[in-house]
Design a protein around this motif. Structure first.
Motif, mmCIF file in Angstrom:
data_model
loop_
_atom_site.group_PDB
_atom_site.id
_atom_site.type_symbol
_atom_site.label_atom_id
_atom_site.label_comp_id
_atom_site.label_asym_id
_atom_site.label_seq_id
_atom_site.Cartn_x
_atom_site.Cartn_y
_atom_site.Cartn_z
ATOM 1 N N LYS A 129 100.756 -1.480 -24.092
ATOM 2 C CA LYS A 129 101.387 -2.158 -25.221
ATOM 3 C C LYS A 129 100.830 -1.663 -26.555
ATOM 4 N N TYR A 130 100.115 -2.497 -27.268
ATOM 5 C CA TYR A 130 99.711 -2.166 -28.627
ATOM 6 C C TYR A 130 98.694 -1.038 -28.708
ATOM 7 N N LEU A 131 98.059 -0.670 -27.613
ATOM 8 C CA LEU A 131 97.125 0.447 -27.619
ATOM 9 C C LEU A 131 97.822 1.796 -27.490
ATOM 10 N N CYS A 132 99.120 1.777 -27.188
ATOM 11 C CA CYS A 132 99.950 2.991 -27.192
ATOM 12 C C CYS A 132 99.390 4.071 -26.275
ATOM 13 N N GLY A 133 98.902 3.663 -25.108
ATOM 14 C CA GLY A 133 98.306 4.620 -24.185
ATOM 15 C C GLY A 133 99.113 4.888 -22.942
ATOM 16 N N GLY A 134 100.259 4.242 -22.789
ATOM 17 C CA GLY A 134 101.075 4.465 -21.602
ATOM 18 C C GLY A 134 100.522 3.751 -20.380
ATOM 19 N N PRO A 135 101.251 3.825 -19.266
ATOM 20 C CA PRO A 135 100.834 3.119 -18.047
ATOM 21 C C PRO A 135 99.650 3.791 -17.359
ATOM 22 N N GLY A 136 98.915 2.986 -16.593
ATOM 23 C CA GLY A 136 97.800 3.499 -15.804
ATOM 24 C C GLY A 136 96.451 3.377 -16.467
ATOM 25 N N GLY A 137 96.411 2.762 -17.658
ATOM 26 C CA GLY A 137 95.153 2.628 -18.389
ATOM 27 C C GLY A 137 94.765 1.185 -18.601
ATOM 28 N N ASN B 178 85.970 1.659 -7.838
ATOM 29 C CA ASN B 178 86.137 1.663 -6.375
ATOM 30 C C ASN B 178 86.489 3.059 -5.888
ATOM 31 N N GLY B 179 87.779 3.374 -5.760
ATOM 32 C CA GLY B 179 88.161 4.690 -5.276
ATOM 33 C C GLY B 179 88.275 5.714 -6.388
ATOM 34 N N THR B 180 88.769 6.878 -6.037
ATOM 35 C CA THR B 180 88.905 7.990 -6.972
ATOM 36 C C THR B 180 89.724 7.579 -8.196
ATOM 37 N N PRO B 181 89.252 7.901 -9.406
ATOM 38 C CA PRO B 181 89.937 7.424 -10.618
ATOM 39 C C PRO B 181 91.260 8.137 -10.866
ATOM 40 N N HIS B 182 92.107 7.480 -11.649
ATOM 41 C CA HIS B 182 93.452 7.921 -12.006
ATOM 42 C C HIS B 182 93.355 8.807 -13.256
#
Length: 391
Positions: free
Chosen positions: A220-228, A273-277
């Motif tokens: 949203k307002y952080l303008c970073g797209g999905p997955g963050g 936890n698991g491998t990062p995105h």
């Protein structure tokens, strides 16, 4: 007004060209998906170059510690200390990590939340019933605001955790968290806050607020797209919380490939936890850095001016405003109760006015720092045109 005059009147418009979509459309939907910063494309290209050129070496070069390094990029926006923020795939996973550390098997087994919290979180809370949790949903009289005293009244010595939104997603109503945090801590319960509709549009100081855990994300307002998504953890809890939802990145010696039992790190990586995105983290960085550069105080001042204009226009038209009228109690969006909002939204989209609608509250407009006054005026005029044809 000439471009130079507009920039003199509104210095934040210097950032507008950095968000190309905002220059091509009437973009009033940053409360749902912020416009992509131009530099995000270069950041994703850098990830692809890294992968192509360095291959497996990329883990040691840049990728392994990226969830914490990115957390440190965001920490100043949250008022958090370095190392206390980690990046997660989304809010639901971040909150699940926290809830996995709570023991619901004894008398202290209640999750206090509200009926206006985001449904994904509510589904997660409901899912803890199999672990012994009792979910207490505090009701809202108007479907717009949360009565902090009513939340406080629901908190007692059987409360395991208080999990509430900082800003209500449907209405942008700001929740008065201070008394809730004080009451929860008085009975020994931690507080978990969903700040998705808060971060990047309303100033936040997690240290002063004293919350134990806080989640949010880049969409949203952080303008970073999905997955963050991200998770803030009170520094005092970094070495004591024991997440059951865990994995090898939380282990102090992940490349020892120890088969267990699990041992946790004593820092922010404890909550991984698991491998990062990795690709999503590269994409998110641009927006996070820009918001930090612009400053949330300046963003908030402009947001209040633009959303106040939306409220005034709606009142003049006789539309129901399903958001707080007092700007100090309102986040970054305004919900407008107009007839048949679903079809109205479809027509607005056809006219290239980007917004959304939500059941029970109507059309949502959420301008951001890269919007002009003309963007807001056009959105409102188009909305009025559509509504008038339905009368």
């Amino acid at each position: 007004m000439t471009p130079a005059e507009a920039l003199a009147a509104d210095p934040l418009l210097a950032w507008r060209e950095e968000f190309p979509l905002a220059t091509r459309t009437t973009h009033l939907i940053s409360h749902s998906l912020g416009a992509m910063p131009r530099r995000a494309r270069a950041r994703v290209a850098a990830y692809l170059d890294q992968w192509d050129e360095r291959g497996i070496r990329s883990w040691g070069d840049a990728w392994w510690n990226l969830p914490v390094e990115m957390g440190d990029v965001l920490a100043p926006v949250l008022g958090a200390s370095r190392g206390s923020v980690t990046v997660q795939p989304n809010v639901t996973i971040a909150q699940a990590i926290v809830l996995s550390s709570i023991d619901f098997s004894g008398k202290r087994n209640r999750i206090v939340c509200t009926e206006l919290d985001f449904p994904s979180c509510l589904y997660l809370y409901e899912g803890q019933a199999d672990r012994g949790a009792r979910m207490v949903r505090v009701s809202s009289d108007d479907g717009i605001t949360v009565d902090a005293q009513r939340v406080c009244d629901a908190i007692d010595e059987t409360t395991a955790i208080v999990a509430v939104s900082g800003v209500i997603f449907r209405s942008a109503a700001i929740v008065d968290l201070a008394p809730i945090v004080a009451r929860a801590h008085a009975v020994g319960a931690p507080v978990l806050v969903d700040a998705y509709q808060w971060v990047g549009i309303v100033p936040l100081d997690v240290t002063a607020l004293g919350v134990d855990y806080l989640t949010g994300g880049s969409v949203k307002y952080l303008c970073g797209g999905p997955g963050g998504g991200f998770l803030y953890v009170l520094p005092d809890r970094l070495s004591t919380t024991r997440p059951r939802l865990t994995g090898w990145m939380a282990h102090p010696e992940p490349f020892g490939f120890d088969a267990g039992p699990m041992r946790w790190r004593d820092d922010g990586l404890r909550f991984l936890n698991g491998t990062p995105h990795v690709p999503a983290l590269y994409a998110a960085r641009a927006g996070w850095e820009i918001v930090a550069e612009v400053g949330v105080e300046a963003i908030r001042a402009k947001s209040l001016r633009l959303t106040s204009r939306i409220v005034s226009f709606a009142q003049a038209e006789g539309w129901t405003v399903n958001s707080p009228l007092d700007g100090a109690r309102r986040g970054g969006s305004v919900s407008l109760g107009v007839p048949d909002p679903e079809s109205v939204h479809a027509e607005l989209d056809r006219r290239d006015v980007l917004c959304d609608w939500r059941p029970g509250v109507g059309i949502r407009f959420g301008p951001h720092f890269y919007n002009t006054d003309e963007d807001v005026e056009r959105g409102l005029v188009e909305l009025k045109s559509i509504v008038d044809t339905k009368r």
